[in-house]
Design an enzyme around this catalytic site. Structure first.
Site, PDB file in Angstrom:
ATOM      1  N   ASN A  92     -10.685   9.753  -0.391  1.00  0.00           N
ATOM      2  CA  ASN A  92     -10.490   8.578  -1.234  1.00  0.00           C
ATOM      3  C   ASN A  92      -9.630   8.844  -2.468  1.00  0.00           C
ATOM      4  O   ASN A  92      -9.027   7.919  -3.004  1.00  0.00           O
ATOM      5  CB  ASN A  92     -11.851   8.026  -1.683  1.00  0.00           C
ATOM      6  CG  ASN A  92     -11.715   6.982  -2.771  1.00  0.00           C
ATOM      7  OD1 ASN A  92     -11.332   5.844  -2.519  1.00  0.00           O
ATOM      8  ND2 ASN A  92     -12.004   7.376  -4.014  1.00  0.00           N
ATOM      9  N   GLY A  94      -6.966   9.225  -5.211  1.00  0.00           N
ATOM     10  CA  GLY A  94      -5.614   8.700  -5.239  1.00  0.00           C
ATOM     11  C   GLY A  94      -5.153   8.389  -6.654  1.00  0.00           C
ATOM     12  O   GLY A  94      -5.961   8.156  -7.553  1.00  0.00           O
ATOM     13  N   SER A 144      -3.987   1.761   1.753  1.00  0.00           N
ATOM     14  CA  SER A 144      -3.742   0.581   0.930  1.00  0.00           C
ATOM     15  C   SER A 144      -3.007  -0.462   1.763  1.00  0.00           C
ATOM     16  O   SER A 144      -2.360  -0.126   2.765  1.00  0.00           O
ATOM     17  CB  SER A 144      -2.879   0.949  -0.283  1.00  0.00           C
ATOM     18  OG  SER A 144      -2.458  -0.197  -0.990  1.00  0.00           O
ATOM     19  N   TYR A 157       4.220   5.167  -4.641  1.00  0.00           N
ATOM     20  CA  TYR A 157       2.858   4.911  -4.156  1.00  0.00           C
ATOM     21  C   TYR A 157       2.896   4.369  -2.731  1.00  0.00           C
ATOM     22  O   TYR A 157       2.134   4.815  -1.862  1.00  0.00           O
ATOM     23  CB  TYR A 157       2.156   3.920  -5.091  1.00  0.00           C
ATOM     24  CG  TYR A 157       0.741   3.595  -4.683  1.00  0.00           C
ATOM     25  CD1 TYR A 157      -0.289   4.493  -4.935  1.00  0.00           C
ATOM     26  CD2 TYR A 157       0.439   2.391  -4.044  1.00  0.00           C
ATOM     27  CE1 TYR A 157      -1.586   4.205  -4.563  1.00  0.00           C
ATOM     28  CE2 TYR A 157      -0.854   2.097  -3.674  1.00  0.00           C
ATOM     29  CZ  TYR A 157      -1.868   3.010  -3.925  1.00  0.00           C
ATOM     30  OH  TYR A 157      -3.159   2.712  -3.532  1.00  0.00           O
TER      31      TYR A 157
END
Length: 261
Positions: A92, A94, A144, A157
């Site tokens: 998870n 990030g 995402s 990103y």
């Protein structure tokens, strides 16, 4: 029938001190999983460990930067020695940044890729021997919506999350024989500190306002998907809309994105 029973599972959650990571760790604990949690903020991690312990499951907190090999090794070792093995790995951790690509220092891209992709990949590599011996094992990679559709002012990103998507799809095929499930989580706008803690902000688009979901909502959706052995979960309505629209009419989405560049 559920594919996976959470109670009694042994799980690692990275980036667990806040947001989706914290909510996921607590939801897994409520469902009876034992946990190793890791994050850089030791004080918050300690408080989370206390909350988890109060739920009468085993927990071990390993503070540190997940981009460091020694920290990753300590996390996997804790699962083996303190929990007796590993069944679920939740990648998870990030970071993000906001700003035009042409204005960015190259170090911005390197830091984002180190946390969002390289650490995730190496954490998975290190955990695989334990997962192969686990009970209905699973890797959960938190990606995402921006791993499906790139947007302006977030090029680095987006690139890191596209990489997570591709890696996860390849890994799912390679691990099917063991079998180890691979679940990709593609959250949309969520009520977390994420955008308050970006590593750099030089510019940002003015997106239309829409309601964000809570980390707890995301965590419940993820655990349901874990139980069912799903390949992906998108726990945000407008995220699903964007993904479908991008598949059906990518030129239209390109035109819309250009307006916010």
């Amino acid at each position: 029938m559920p594919r996976r029973e959470i109670r009694g599972s042994r799980a690692i959650v990275t980036g667990a001190s806040s947001g989706i990571g914290k909510a996921l760790a607590l939801e897994l604990a409520r469902q009876g999983a034992d946990l190793v949690v890791t994050a850089r903020r030791e004080d918050r991690l300690g408080k989370l460990a206390d909350e988890i312990a109060a739920l009468k499951v085993r927990v071990e907190a390993v503070p540190g930067d997940i981009t460091e090999a020694a920290v990753r090794q300590a996390v996997v070792d804790a699962a083996r020695t303190r929990l007796g093995g590993l069944d679920i790995l939740v990648n998870n951790a990030g970071v993000g940044a906001m700003g035009r690509f042409e204005d960015a220092d190259p170090n911005r891209l390197r830091r984002i890729m180190e946390v969002n992709f390289f650490a995730l990949v190496e954490m998975t590599r290190l955990a695989l021997p334990g997962l192969k011996q686990g009970r209905t094992p699973m890797v959960v990679n938190v990606s995402s919506i921006l791993g499906h559709r790139g947007v302006p002012h977030s090029s680095e990103y987006c690139a890191s999350k596209f990489a997570v998507q591709g890696f996860s799809e390849s890994l799912r095929a390679e691990l099917a024989a063991y079998p180890i499930d691979v679940l990709v989580v593609s959250p949309g706008t969520t009520q977390t500190e994420f955008f308050d803690r970006v590593i750099e902000r030089t510019s940002q688009p003015r997106w239309p306002e829409h309601g964000a979901v809570t980390p707890e909502y995301v965590a419940r959706a993820v655990v349901r998907a874990m139980r069912r052995g799903k390949h992906e979960v998108i726990p945000f309505f407008w995220g699903k809309v964007l993904c479908r629209l991008n598949a059906w009419a990518p030129g239209l989405v390109d035109w819309v994105m250009a307006r916010y560049a």
